[in-house]
Write a protein that holds these residues in place. Structure first.
Motif, PDB file in Angstrom:
ATOM      1  N   LEU A  59       0.740  -1.216   0.055  1.00  0.00           N
ATOM      2  CA  LEU A  59       0.119   0.037   0.116  1.00  0.00           C
ATOM      3  C   LEU A  59       1.056   1.246   0.002  1.00  0.00           C
ATOM      4  N   PHE A  60       1.946   1.196   0.738  1.00  0.00           N
ATOM      5  CA  PHE A  60       2.975   2.418   0.647  1.00  0.00           C
ATOM      6  C   PHE A  60       3.493   2.619  -0.580  1.00  0.00           C
ATOM      7  N   ALA A 218      -0.172  18.421   1.147  1.00  0.00           N
ATOM      8  CA  ALA A 218       0.187  18.394   2.652  1.00  0.00           C
ATOM      9  C   ALA A 218      -0.709  17.648   3.461  1.00  0.00           C
ATOM     10  N   LEU A 219      -2.058  17.374   2.647  1.00  0.00           N
ATOM     11  CA  LEU A 219      -2.907  16.580   3.354  1.00  0.00           C
ATOM     12  C   LEU A 219      -2.730  15.094   3.649  1.00  0.00           C
ATOM     13  N   ILE A 220      -1.888  14.582   2.748  1.00  0.00           N
ATOM     14  CA  ILE A 220      -1.162  13.263   2.599  1.00  0.00           C
ATOM     15  C   ILE A 220      -0.674  12.734   4.044  1.00  0.00           C
ATOM     16  N   PRO A 221       0.594  13.439   4.285  1.00  0.00           N
ATOM     17  CA  PRO A 221       1.072  12.989   5.629  1.00  0.00           C
ATOM     18  C   PRO A 221       0.191  13.516   6.875  1.00  0.00           C
ATOM     19  N   ILE A 222      -0.814  14.212   6.817  1.00  0.00           N
ATOM     20  CA  ILE A 222      -1.790  14.530   7.784  1.00  0.00           C
ATOM     21  C   ILE A 222      -2.715  13.432   7.788  1.00  0.00           C
ATOM     22  N   ALA A 242      -4.681   6.901   2.639  1.00  0.00           N
ATOM     23  CA  ALA A 242      -3.714   7.784   2.104  1.00  0.00           C
ATOM     24  C   ALA A 242      -3.445   7.527   0.738  1.00  0.00           C
ATOM     25  N   ALA A 243      -3.436   6.221   0.099  1.00  0.00           N
ATOM     26  CA  ALA A 243      -3.185   6.174  -1.338  1.00  0.00           C
ATOM     27  C   ALA A 243      -4.561   6.422  -2.066  1.00  0.00           C
ATOM     28  N   ALA A 244      -5.643   6.215  -1.334  1.00  0.00           N
ATOM     29  CA  ALA A 244      -6.904   6.786  -1.953  1.00  0.00           C
ATOM     30  C   ALA A 244      -6.922   8.372  -2.042  1.00  0.00           C
TER      31      ALA A 244
END
Length: 423
Positions: A59-60, A218-222, A242-244
């Motif tokens: 997934l990562f 920046a929403l991804i790491p959040i 996070a992938a979605a």
């Protein structure tokens, strides 16, 4: 000796490392005549992939594919450059800072190298950095993962040693900062040697635009940090979310990713995951052979007969761990080493278990970037297309800086335990 010689013969003949490890187990069974062990070989092979934490890896990898295709990584790098300012080799320093941030999110060297190879290396290559040097910096930055919390290796060590995981995380903070400082100095050296390009000047309006454009990215790491710390999702589930989110941002906000790129991203992630997971499974088979031979216990008894000094014991242990880490994956190595050496370290030499744990986890991670196994090394080569031999040569200054940190940790226990005791 016959089995060990055959292993190096396989490597010299160009046999892939994963198959060489499996063939080594078969040669050992044939030499010893323990044919009954063949019944356990498939079980050991699949057992190497039964670690729940490994479920997050595909997934990562998919997250890295989406972030790269959707322009998310480029905008995050631009944001970091806007915050960093004009300086020579700026992207190299941004790479290290991003690796340090990712280390506090993932806790896995292989997953971190996978994502950063997809994000940082293309951006550095477009900016004029040598690709092989960019890959080496990215791979070395992945070594921050086992020390900076949360760390999968600290969790495994804490479970085996029956130590508080939170205290282990605190014990790793100072060594992690020392490693990061050493890496900064190495990048300064590489910048002078390879004439890294200077970061172009950026006007105030352009900086503001970079910040605005990077807000969705920046929403991804959040999403990753927030869902994990909030108890909403496990790291595996957070990677899926996070992938979605990365796919949504790339498709509908930045509109740099098309629907036709979705399937190739899944195929690429599947191929990358298969290679890495197969290598981990093969390493488990090899670890099984070492366990059956009872090699760790024999070596521990031998070391105990050589010295009564805790510092000398730790220095000798570092050499042994470095050799072991070259051929065994860190997680199986921890399972093998800790039950044997921790009682000796505490009972005979009076070494603090937290100091011991930091040294063990930091040293074994070096094996991820050193041949012949080098899971992280071959992951970086797979993701970038740069030969593993070239990456191995370029990361030597980073490995030397870590060796210096290990020596300091052996001589000065307070570096790993003072902060824990203070808190």
């Amino acid at each position: 000796m016959i089995a060990a010689g055959s292993f190096f013969a396989f490597l010299a003949a160009g046999v892939p490392i994963s198959f060489a490890l499996i063939l080594l187990a078969l040669v050992y069974i044939a030499v010893t005549g323990n044919w009954i062990l063949l019944q356990s070989l498939p079980q050991q092979f699949f057992g190497g992939m039964e670690n729940y934490g490994l479920l997050a890896l595909p997934l990562f990898i998919l997250l890295g594919e989406f972030m790269n295709a959707g322009g998310i990584g480029r905008r995050l790098m631009t944001l970091a450059l806007a915050m960093l300012g004009q300086m020579r080799g700026g992207l190299a320093y941004v790479n290290l800072v991003a690796n340090m941030m990712m280390a506090s999110i993932l806790g896995s060297t292989v997953a971190q190298i996978t994502i950063m190879s997809r994000i940082a290396v293309p951006e550095m290559e477009r900016a004029g950095y040598p690709k092989d040097v960019s890959v080496a910096i990215t791979a070395a930055g992945g070594l921050l993962a086992p020390i900076i919390p949360p760390s999968m290796m600290f969790i495994i060590f804490g479970v085996i040693a029956q130590l508080p995981i939170g205290d282990l995380f605190i014990a790793g903070i100072v060594p992690g900062v020392m490693m990061f400082t050493g890496f900064i100095l190495v990048v300064m050296y590489l910048g002078r040697k390879h004439s890294f390009p200077a970061t172009p000047p950026m006007a105030l309006r352009e900086r503001g635009r970079a910040v605005w454009n990077a807000l969705p990215a920046a929403l991804i790491p959040i999403v990753i940090v927030g869902t994990i710390l909030g108890g909403i999702a496990t790291p595996t589930e957070a990677a899926a979310i996070a992938a979605a989110a990365a796919a949504f941002i790339g498709l509908f906000i930045y509109r740099e990713m098309t629907w036709r790129q979705i399937l190739p991203a899944f195929v690429s992630a599947g191929k990358g995951s298969a290679v890495v997971l197969f290598l981990i499974a093969a390493a488990q088979v090899f670890s099984w052979v070492i366990t059956f031979e009872n090699l760790p216990a024999m070596v521990a008894a031998w070391m105990q007969s050589l010295t009564t000094s805790p510092v000398v014991f730790l220095l000798m242990l570092n050499v042994l761990l470095l050799l072991l880490g070259m051929v065994v994956d860190p997680i199986p190595a921890i399972i093998l080493i800790v039950p044997v050496f921790l009682p000796v370290a505490q009972g005979v030499y009076g070494i603090d278990p937290f100091q011991f744990g930091v040294i063990i986890c930091l040293n074994l991670t070096l094996g991820l970037l050193t041949p012949p196994v080098g899971t992280g090394l071959f992951t970086a080569a797979l993701m970038s297309g740069v030969r593993a031999e070239r990456i191995a040569r370029l990361i030597m200054p980073f490995l030397l800086s870590i060796a210096l940190v290990l020596i300091l940790l052996a001589f000065f226990p307070s570096l790993s335990i003072a902060l824990k005791d203070a808190l």
